[in-house]
Structure formats: structure tokens, C-alpha cells
Design a protein around this motif. Structure first.
Motif, PDB file in Angstrom:
ATOM      1  N   MET B   1      10.797 -30.594   2.660  1.00 52.21           N
ATOM      2  CA  MET B   1       9.889 -29.942   1.713  1.00 52.21           C
ATOM      3  C   MET B   1      10.704 -29.274   0.614  1.00 52.21           C
ATOM      4  SD  MET B   1       7.073 -26.997   2.437  1.00 52.21           S
ATOM      5  CE  MET B   1       8.274 -25.671   2.447  1.00 52.21           C
ATOM      6  N   ARG B   2      10.431 -29.634  -0.612  1.00 55.74           N
ATOM      7  CA  ARG B   2      11.175 -29.035  -1.700  1.00 55.74           C
ATOM      8  C   ARG B   2      10.193 -28.378  -2.667  1.00 55.74           C
ATOM      9  NH1 ARG B   2      14.051 -33.282  -4.522  1.00 55.74           N
ATOM     10  NH2 ARG B   2      15.335 -33.470  -2.690  1.00 55.74           N
ATOM     11  N   THR B   3      10.566 -27.192  -3.113  1.00 52.78           N
ATOM     12  CA  THR B   3       9.742 -26.525  -4.109  1.00 52.78           C
ATOM     13  C   THR B   3      10.407 -26.736  -5.460  1.00 52.78           C
ATOM     14  OG1 THR B   3      10.978 -24.494  -3.772  1.00 52.78           O
ATOM     15  CG2 THR B   3       8.953 -24.752  -2.508  1.00 52.78           C
ATOM     16  N   SER B   4       9.651 -26.541  -6.505  1.00 52.79           N
ATOM     17  CA  SER B   4      10.281 -26.655  -7.811  1.00 52.79           C
ATOM     18  C   SER B   4       9.858 -25.484  -8.680  1.00 52.79           C
ATOM     19  CB  SER B   4       9.918 -27.983  -8.469  1.00 52.79           C
ATOM     20  OG  SER B   4       8.524 -28.033  -8.652  1.00 52.79           O
ATOM     21  N   ALA B   5      10.691 -25.224  -9.668  1.00 54.49           N
ATOM     22  CA  ALA B   5      10.444 -24.089 -10.552  1.00 54.49           C
ATOM     23  C   ALA B   5      11.121 -24.406 -11.870  1.00 54.49           C
ATOM     24  CB  ALA B   5      11.030 -22.813  -9.950  1.00 54.49           C
ATOM     25  N   SER B   6      10.799 -23.639 -12.870  1.00 52.79           N
ATOM     26  CA  SER B   6      11.498 -23.866 -14.130  1.00 52.79           C
ATOM     27  C   SER B   6      11.954 -22.535 -14.708  1.00 52.79           C
ATOM     28  CB  SER B   6      10.588 -24.590 -15.126  1.00 52.79           C
ATOM     29  OG  SER B   6       9.511 -23.749 -15.473  1.00 52.79           O
ATOM     30  N   ALA B   7      12.989 -22.617 -15.511  1.00 55.94           N
ATOM     31  CA  ALA B   7      13.561 -21.414 -16.104  1.00 55.94           C
ATOM     32  C   ALA B   7      14.185 -21.792 -17.437  1.00 55.94           C
ATOM     33  CB  ALA B   7      14.614 -20.831 -15.169  1.00 55.94           C
ATOM     34  N   ASP B   8      14.441 -20.777 -18.262  1.00 58.96           N
ATOM     35  CA  ASP B   8      15.150 -21.030 -19.512  1.00 58.96           C
ATOM     36  C   ASP B   8      16.630 -21.262 -19.236  1.00 58.96           C
ATOM     37  OD1 ASP B   8      12.811 -20.624 -20.979  1.00 58.96           O
ATOM     38  OD2 ASP B   8      13.122 -18.449 -21.005  1.00 58.96           O
ATOM     39  N   PRO B 178      23.521 -24.479  -1.343  1.00 59.66           N
ATOM     40  CA  PRO B 178      24.334 -24.743  -2.540  1.00 59.66           C
ATOM     41  C   PRO B 178      23.652 -25.738  -3.477  1.00 59.66           C
ATOM     42  CG  PRO B 178      25.243 -25.877  -0.623  1.00 59.66           C
ATOM     43  CD  PRO B 178      24.103 -25.040  -0.127  1.00 59.66           C
ATOM     44  N   VAL B 179      24.001 -25.638  -4.744  1.00 53.67           N
ATOM     45  CA  VAL B 179      23.552 -26.654  -5.705  1.00 53.67           C
ATOM     46  C   VAL B 179      24.224 -27.959  -5.320  1.00 53.67           C
ATOM     47  CG1 VAL B 179      23.600 -27.362  -8.115  1.00 53.67           C
ATOM     48  CG2 VAL B 179      23.293 -24.953  -7.539  1.00 53.67           C
ATOM     49  N   ARG B 180      23.440 -29.013  -5.178  1.00 53.24           N
ATOM     50  CA  ARG B 180      24.062 -30.268  -4.770  1.00 53.24           C
ATOM     51  C   ARG B 180      23.949 -31.352  -5.832  1.00 53.24           C
ATOM     52  NH1 ARG B 180      19.871 -32.395  -0.075  1.00 53.24           N
ATOM     53  NH2 ARG B 180      18.137 -32.780  -1.473  1.00 53.24           N
ATOM     54  N   PRO B 186      23.017 -35.983 -22.969  1.00 46.52           N
ATOM     55  CA  PRO B 186      23.651 -35.496 -24.201  1.00 46.52           C
ATOM     56  C   PRO B 186      22.867 -34.362 -24.853  1.00 46.52           C
ATOM     57  CG  PRO B 186      23.176 -37.877 -24.297  1.00 46.52           C
ATOM     58  CD  PRO B 186      22.638 -37.395 -23.016  1.00 46.52           C
ATOM     59  N   ALA B 187      21.586 -34.265 -24.540  1.00 48.25           N
ATOM     60  CA  ALA B 187      20.787 -33.204 -25.172  1.00 48.25           C
ATOM     61  C   ALA B 187      20.859 -31.899 -24.397  1.00 48.25           C
ATOM     62  CB  ALA B 187      19.338 -33.658 -25.275  1.00 48.25           C
ATOM     63  N   GLY B 188      21.395 -31.951 -23.213  1.00 48.12           N
ATOM     64  CA  GLY B 188      21.482 -30.714 -22.443  1.00 48.12           C
ATOM     65  C   GLY B 188      21.245 -30.965 -20.964  1.00 48.12           C
ATOM     66  N   ILE B 189      21.090 -29.868 -20.261  1.00 48.95           N
ATOM     67  CA  ILE B 189      20.844 -29.943 -18.825  1.00 48.95           C
ATOM     68  C   ILE B 189      19.360 -30.241 -18.612  1.00 48.95           C
ATOM     69  CG2 ILE B 189      20.942 -28.641 -16.660  1.00 48.95           C
ATOM     70  CD1 ILE B 189      23.712 -29.091 -17.876  1.00 48.95           C
ATOM     71  N   LYS B 190      19.049 -31.043 -17.576  1.00 48.80           N
ATOM     72  CA  LYS B 190      17.646 -31.291 -17.251  1.00 48.80           C
ATOM     73  C   LYS B 190      17.218 -30.424 -16.069  1.00 48.80           C
ATOM     74  CE  LYS B 190      17.920 -36.013 -18.983  1.00 48.80           C
ATOM     75  NZ  LYS B 190      18.352 -37.347 -18.573  1.00 48.80           N
ATOM     76  N   TRP B 191      17.908 -30.594 -14.984  1.00 49.52           N
ATOM     77  CA  TRP B 191      17.568 -29.787 -13.808  1.00 49.52           C
ATOM     78  C   TRP B 191      18.760 -29.700 -12.876  1.00 49.52           C
ATOM     79  CZ3 TRP B 191      18.503 -33.111  -9.897  1.00 49.52           C
ATOM     80  CH2 TRP B 191      18.185 -34.468 -10.042  1.00 49.52           C
ATOM     81  N   LEU B 192      18.676 -28.776 -11.939  1.00 50.44           N
ATOM     82  CA  LEU B 192      19.634 -28.746 -10.845  1.00 50.44           C
ATOM     83  C   LEU B 192      18.841 -28.565  -9.562  1.00 50.44           C
ATOM     84  CD1 LEU B 192      21.517 -25.326 -10.672  1.00 50.44           C
ATOM     85  CD2 LEU B 192      19.341 -25.666 -11.789  1.00 50.44           C
ATOM     86  N   HIS B 196      16.557 -27.386  -0.966  1.00 52.62           N
ATOM     87  CA  HIS B 196      15.153 -26.981  -0.878  1.00 52.62           C
ATOM     88  C   HIS B 196      14.431 -26.894  -2.221  1.00 52.62           C
ATOM     89  CE1 HIS B 196      16.451 -25.946   3.103  1.00 52.62           C
ATOM     90  NE2 HIS B 196      17.288 -25.038   2.647  1.00 52.62           N
ATOM     91  N   THR B 197      15.171 -26.705  -3.290  1.00 53.65           N
ATOM     92  CA  THR B 197      14.527 -26.339  -4.547  1.00 53.65           C
ATOM     93  C   THR B 197      15.086 -27.141  -5.719  1.00 53.65           C
ATOM     94  OG1 THR B 197      14.498 -24.092  -3.664  1.00 53.65           O
ATOM     95  CG2 THR B 197      13.859 -24.339  -5.957  1.00 53.65           C
ATOM     96  N   ARG B 198      14.206 -27.545  -6.612  1.00 56.57           N
ATOM     97  CA  ARG B 198      14.661 -28.109  -7.873  1.00 56.57           C
ATOM     98  C   ARG B 198      14.270 -27.125  -8.976  1.00 56.57           C
ATOM     99  NH1 ARG B 198      13.453 -34.093 -10.211  1.00 56.57           N
ATOM    100  NH2 ARG B 198      14.916 -34.581  -8.538  1.00 56.57           N
TER     101      ARG B 198
END
Lengths: 390, 370
Positions: B1-8, B178-180, B186-192, B196-198
């Protein structure tokens, strides 16, 4: 490790430790599997080391950690909750800093009491009484098997000597201790039900003995009423499960220990019953653990100004506020509040903090205790400096 | 089960540096996710001495001017905080005495005094009688001392107060794994993501301390950081024995009344185990420095692992090879973390900030030009 045992005891608190000891006393092999080693487990190992195999859940032997916990030093407050290593305490002079002619009540019946009593007499402290467990002849014999005849003989001789010296030696448990400013008022309940009252300046408690005091009762935490056995059952694979349950360390450890003993006796009966003989290859499981709801209820009842870590003056409110600020483990509670960072080394308070954490956590927190830090015994800086490994 | 969230912005690491970067971003209106593999302050911060100083480490003579200026700015930033803000992080003045036991060291101290003064920092060279008058517990072979007006900060409270403020400002902490993986273009980071979490975030700040090379590697980047283990002791003794932080044979001080912290060994190692040999060496140094502490009782020994960049200086700011990725990796976080947090946040929000140009990762990449 691949061991055949009669009983597996799950849990790390006083009930689990007492249950494991009881099994051993009765000649059954037992394996106590703990999330982390509680002070009760640790101190019982100190007394009954041969009878109890305690394993850490991560596979390391809990004994070394237990020893480290037992060996923690104490400052010299009026209430000294754990007497186990009194002799080393005395060596370091801290007991000697007790006010001259002060009066002390000692609770505990193991070898530690001898050290405490000796130290007290050398330091000019008056023993107003020693509260011990009254053991039956059979129990004394069990103790001999576990601790060795010499140790038991020393203990019994010490008890006799105390009596000869005019020190009251009382079989019973300390049920109450109140700070009356001028002194501590201590109530001892004898096994016969009789209540005795003592006044002393210091109370030295050996938690490892069955007549351990609910020390936190001194600090206002004493909701001892909520006590009822949890139901026993059968695991899905047919393994008989005997539940001890407990009230948790902070609240009434001696009751927990009684429960553990009772659960062990139930387990022994289960083992002996013909119906379960067929399943003899399976160990009986004694489950010692408090329901989350119970822990929550107990914490909710407790006054926020109650000291959780007396050494670092950390209150229940401090711990709760740390949890609200994001502390999600004992280590983080320790960092945020200094709980357990004093001379207590987390011995009395880590388990209590764990309960509080459990009470506020949405789910039971991970079973990670405070990391045991060396040295096993506090050591003088100059003595450590002389160590030479060449 | 993975949760997701977004941030600046996703800040990787909840030590002093990560917490300070996060809070400074949050103060500038950014929604911040702090991603921590273990627990709050579980790395070098958790084993920190808590010493705020422009001169610790005995190497001020080898530092470039801009770095002395950075240190001085960081020290002044702390002392100019409002009282309430200082209290929240356990900030208090802490007089430091760096002892000279021979003439070579005393000459070095005199040079260090001039260097600190040139950066407008308080520094005085005290002779033997002044030193022993101020600290009678010190060994009487202390020839002279450099007195500096340093400070202490409680590393745990620094992290705690920052994380609380991040949460109050809409940010959040994800910890325990840990971040895995990091997805970037090229435009930037998308996600990490962790187990458990994206977290979707266009910007990542690598403040993972000794773990920072691992994070960089997820983007095929590198951060030249060496793990350096430091073992320390806590000993219990009378509070009156020592008022100053003493930098003699090793350093020691009393951040909490009666509790003496004695540190620290230096050894290139990533584990945080303690050894009897190191503990004995620390004890011997402490007793040589302050003989009055001989009877102190050692309560515990512990170790932390310092993230030491290859040239000793912080690695800060963007890495041109990956848009949206920033470094915030340094040793000496107790002194520098709040200032570095502010500088990184200003760079991300405003596109510019003082000092950062000196600390770019480019200095390790001779092939790249700025």
C-alpha cells in the motif's frame, strides 16, 4: 536458534518476566520473547538468571542488554526505585551522600537487599524495615535450583541477621508511598492482609522482587482498580494460548507480576492436561501485553503534571507535547524531552514513555526501545582512562 | 500500500540542515515535504555537541575568507534572534577556551585571535593566570587560551521547533523508509518515492548528511562526502567544576548542569558503534584537560557519523547537471544549519542568495565551468 521449549512467553513487561520465572521455577523450559527488555524482565533475570532465557526480538540476546539496563546508575533521590546494583552505587559514594542518620525502608528480598542493608549500616542510615517476599519451603528450594544454594543461603542468612539486628523484616508488598514533605509515609500490606505504616526518609525498592512497589504511585499514578484477566484462547494452529495481560509497568507492576505467575500456572495446567498432550510438540504461548484501549484509558486518567522521568523532571504533559510535535519513537521522545538522559539512563521511564506513545499513536508504535549505551556499569572517568588494551 | 502526496519542495533528511532548509522554505510560502529514512535527528545531529562557533576544529587558519565570513554571519544570526526564538532551540552563550599547552599552539592561538577579530568576532588571548582564575579545574600546564564568545544550541530542539513550524505552515514529514527512486527530466524533478510513499515535487534538496551520496546516486549524480565517526562520552559530576566549553585535549563542556559531554574521536567510518579503546582515550584526554573531572561518572558512550565534504567546506546550491536538484551537505551543522537553510531557501525562491556561489558542487568537477 532452534530450541524445544515448553512455553513461549510473549512480552517484555513484568507479567512476562514473572511468567517466565514461574515456568522455570516449576521446572518447565521457557523462552521469553521480548520486544525490548523492560526493567522488570531485566531485574528478574538478575535474580533468576539461570532460569530465564530472554531473547530480543531482533535475534540478539536480551541478556546483555538486560544487564546493561540493570546496571544503570542512580542518583540519590529520596526514592531509589531500583536497588539492584546498590553495591556499585555505594562504591561510587552516592549512597554515602544521603543525609546522616536518615531512615530508609527497603523493599526486596534478593541478594541486593544484603548489599543495601550492609551499605546502609556502613553509611549510618537506619533501616526502619525490610519488606520481602515470603516464600514457601518449596519456593525456597526452587530458588536454590535457580540461583544456587550459596546465594540462597546468603540471602536467608542476611534476613536472619537483619532480624537479629532488630530490623523488622516483613513479608508483604508496599502498596502505597506518599511524600509527606518531612518524610515518606509508606504502607505495607502483609500477606495476611494486615496493613503496616512506616515513616522513612528514603525508600529503596527492588523492582525485581515480587513485592515491588508501584513506584509511580508515589507520583500520583496509581489507578490500580482496572484489573481483570484477559480471555485465554487457542491460536489458529491449535496452540493453547494463555493470556496474562497486564496493566503496564507504570501503574501496578506487582499486580502484573501476579498475573504473569497466574498465567504461567494456567499454562502449566494446560501442559499437564491430557487433551493437550497430543499437541505437546507445540509450546504453549503465554501472551503478556496490554490492550491499546487499556493503555489509552490509563494515560487519559493520569494527571499531566505527573513526573514520568523523575531524574530529568519530565512530566506526562512534556511527553505528550513531544508526541504532538512529531515524536514517533522512544528515541525521539528522549531527544525532545531529555527523558532517560539522566543518571536513570531510561531505566524507569522508557517503558512508561512507550505506554504514553501507545496511547497517542494511531497504531501501536514500533517495538523499538531505547538503545542501550555502554558502559554496563557507570565508571569513573579516571578509571576508564587507565584502560589499556595492549 | 503506497500513499501519495505532493509538495513544492521535497527536502531529504530531517537533521539540523534538512529541518532548517525546510522551515526557511515554509516561511517563504512553500509547501515542504521532509523525507527522512530513519527518525528525526537520527544522524550526525543526534550525536552533536551543540557547539555554535566560528573557530571550532582548530583549522581557522586554513579557511578561505568567505568561509570565515559565512561562519561569522551564522554566529551573529543566532545571537540576533529574538529571545523567544533562542529559547525554543536551547540557544545560550557558552564561553569557549581553546587551550595552548606549548608555544607553537599559543602562537597559533594568537593568529586565530587576529583572524576572528578581523571578522568582527569576539576573541581574546588569555594568559595562564587568567585561564586558571576563570577555570580553576583546568590542568595547570595550560599556558594560554583563546577565549571566544561562543554559544550552545540544543540540536534536538533545533529540529523539533523547525519541524513543528513546517507542519504549522502546511508542510509534512514522511519518515521511516529511505528514498529509493527519484524520477526526473530536463525540466526538473517529477517525484521521489519510498517504499510507502510517493511525493510529487519539482524540487529536491539533498540534506541527507552521510546518506547524501546515496540520494545523489539515484539521479546519477555524486556528492563527495566522507563519513567520519566521532565517539563521545557523557559523564556526571558537580556542576561547579567547569563553566566553559574547553577545547584542550579533545573538547568538553557542560551543556546541562552536571552533565559533561566529552568528545570526540575522528575516524573514517560509517558505523556508529563505540569502542572501549576510544572511550578510554576520550576519558584520558578529559582528565588531562580538566583533572578535577577525574571522579566524574561516565554514564554513556555513543557515536555519531559526521558528513565531511571532500574539502571540508559545505556543498550548497544547485547541481547544473540536474535542474530542480539542490545540495545542502555540510559538517558543522549546529553553527551553520539555520543560515544555510535560509540561503538555500532564498536561492530556491528568489533565484539568488549570498555565499552560495562559493560552495557549488562544480568545484569538484574540473570539466564543468560555471
Amino acid at each position: 536458534m532452534n530450541a524445544t521449549v515448553d512455553v513461549v512467553v510473549l512480552g517484555s513487561g513484568p507479567a512476562a518476566a514473572a511468567a517466565g520465572c514461574r515456568m522455570s521455577q516449576r521446572g518447565y523450559s521457557s523462552l521469553t520473547v521480548s520486544e525490548c527488555v523492560s526493567i522488570h524482565a531485566a531485574s528478574l533475570i538478575g535474580t533468576f538468571e539461570r532460569g530465564l532465557l530472554l531473547r530480543h526480538a531482533d535475534g540478539t540476546t536480551g541478556l546483555a542488554q538486560a544487564r546493561a539496563i540493570i546496571a544503570a546508575p542512580r542518583r540519590v533521590p529520596r526514592i531509589v526505585p531500583f536497588s539492584g546494583w546498590t553495591s556499585s552505587l555505594v562504591e561510587h559514594g552516592s549512597l554515602a551522600t544521603a543525609p546522616a542518620r536518615s531512615r530508609m525502608l527497603v523493599a526486596g528480598s534478593g541478594p541486593d537487599v544484603i548489599a543495601t542493608a550492609d551499605a546502609a549500616s556502613r553509611s549510618g542510615i537506619t533501616l526502619v524495615g525490610v519488606v520481602i517476599t515470603e516464600l514457601s519451603a518449596e519456593e525456597w528450594r526452587a530458588a536454590e535450583t535457580l540461583a544456587g544454594k550459596r546465594v540462597v543461603a546468603r540471602v536467608r542468612a542476611a534476613h536472619r541477621r537483619l532480624v537479629e539486628d532488630g530490623v523488622p523484616v516483613i513479608g508483604g508488598i508496599v502498596t502505597r508511598a506518599e511524600d509527606m514533605q518531612a518524610s515518606l509515609r509508606i504502607v505495607v500490606e502483609r500477606d495476611s492482609g494486615e496493613r503496616l505504616e512506616f515513616h522513612a526518609d528514603r525508600l529503596q525498592v527492588n523492582h525485581g522482587s515480587i513485592p515491588a512497589i508501584p513506584v509511580l504511585g508515589l507520583l500520583g499514578l496509581l489507578p490500580m482498580a482496572a484489573w481483570e484477566p484477559l480471555p485465554a484462547g487457542t491460536a489458529p494452529d491449535g496452540t493453547p494460548v494463555v493470556a496474562a495481560g497486564n496493566l503496564d509497568l507504570a501503574f501496578a507492576p506487582h499486580l502484573d507480576e501476579r498475573r504473569g505467575v497466574r498465567a504461567a500456572d494456567d499454562a502449566i495446567r494446560a501442559l499437564a492436561r491430557p487433551a493437550t498432550l497430543a499437541a505437546r510438540s507445540l509450546p504453549v504461548i503465554v501472551e503478556c501485553g496490554l490492550s491499546l484501549e487499556r493503555e489509552r484509558a490509563l494515560v487519559a486518567k493520569t494527571d499531566g503534571s505527573t513526573l514520568v522521568c523523575a531524574d530529568e523532571r519530565v512530566t506526562l504533559d512534556d511527553v505528550v507535547s513531544a508526541i504532538r510535535d512529531g515524536a514517533a519513537s522512544l528515541r525521539e521522545i528522549k531527544m525532545f524531552t531529555r527523558l532517560g538522559m539522566g543518571a536513570c539512563r531510561g531505566v524507569p521511564c522508557a517503558q512508561i514513555a512507550r505506554s504514553i506513545l501507545a496511547a497517542f499513536a494511531p497504531t501501536r508504535p514500533p517495538a523499538v526501545g531505547l538503545r542501550a549505551r555502554p558502559p554496563l556499569n557507570p565508571v569513573r572517568l579516571d578509571e576508564l582512562a587507565e584502560y589499556d588494551d595492549r | 500500500m503506497r500513499t501519495s502526496a505532493s509538495a513544492d519542495v521535497a527536502v531529504v533528511g530531517a537533521g539540523a540542515v534538512g529541518a532548517c532548509v525546510a522551515v526557511e522554505l515554509a516561511r517563504r510560502g512553500r509547501r515542504v515535504a521532509v523525507v527522512e529514512a530513519r527518525g528525526l535527528a537520527a544522524g550526525a545531529t543526534g550525536a552533536s555537541f551543540g557547539w555554535v562557533s566560528a573557530q571550532f576544529g582548530n583549522y581557522i587558519d586554513s579557511l578561505p575568507d568567505y568561509h570565515v565570513e559565512l561562519l561569522a554571519t551564522a554566529v551573529r544570526r543566532y545571537s540576533s534572534l529574538p529571545q523567544a526564538a533562542q529559547d525554543r532551540i536551547g540557544y545560550r552563550p557558552w564561553r569557549a577556551l581553546t587551550i595552548g599547552y606549548d608555544n607553537t599552539k599559543v602562537a597559533w592561538l594568537a593568529a586565530a585571535e587576529r583572524r576572528l577579530r578581523s571578522a568582527d568576532l569576539d576573541a581574546e588571548l588569555w594568559d595562564r593566570s587568567a585561564v586558571l582564575a576563570a577555570e580553576p579545574g583546568l590542568s595547570d600546564d595550560s599556558l594560554a587560551a583563546l577565549k571566544t564568545s561562543d554559544a550552545m544550541v540544543n540540536p534536538f530542539l533545533l529540529v523539533r521547533s523547525s519541524i513543528v513550524e513546517v507542519a504549522e505552515r502546511g508542510g509534512f514529514v514522511v519518515r521511516g523508509a529511505p528514498v529509493r527512486q527519484i524520477a526526473a527530466g530536463p525540466a526538473g524533478i517529477k517525484w521521489l518515492e519510498t517504499e510507502h510513499t510517493r511525493i510529487e515535487a519539482p524540487i529536491i534538496v539533498n540534506a541527507a548528511g552521510v546518506g547524501s551520496p546515496k540520494i545523489a546516486r539515484l539521479l546519477d549524480l555524486d556528492v563527495p562526502v566522507q563519513a567520519n565517526k566521532g565517539e563521545q562520552l557523557i559523564a556526571l559530576a558537580a556542576a561547579a567544576l567547569l563553566g566553559s566549553l574547553v577545547n584542550g585535549h579533545g573538547h568538553l563542556g557542560q551543556p546541562v548542569p552536571g552533565h559533561y559531554i566529552i568528545g570526540a574521536t575522528r575516524e573514517n567510518a560509517l558505523d556508529d558503534t563505540v569502542t572501549l579503546r576510544s572511550a578510554a582515550a576520550l576519558a584520558a584526554d578529559a582528565v588531562r584537560t580538566v583533572p578535577a573531572l577525574a571522579g566524574a561518572l561516565v554514564l554513556r558512550a555513543f557515536a555519531g557519523v559526521r558528513p565531511v565534504p571532500a574539502d571540508g567546506l559545505p556543498i550548497l546550491g544547485p547541481d547544473r547537471r540536474q535542474p530542480g536538484y539542490f545540495n545542502a551537505v555540510l559538517h558543522g551543522g549546529m553553527t551553520l544549519a539555520p543560515l544555510v537553510g535560509e540561503l538555500i531557501a532564498r536561492w530556491i525562491v528568489d533565484g539568488t542568495a549570498p555565499f552560495i556561489e562559493h560552495y557549488g558542487i562544480e568545484r569538484f568537477q574540473p570539466g564543468l565551468t560555471q
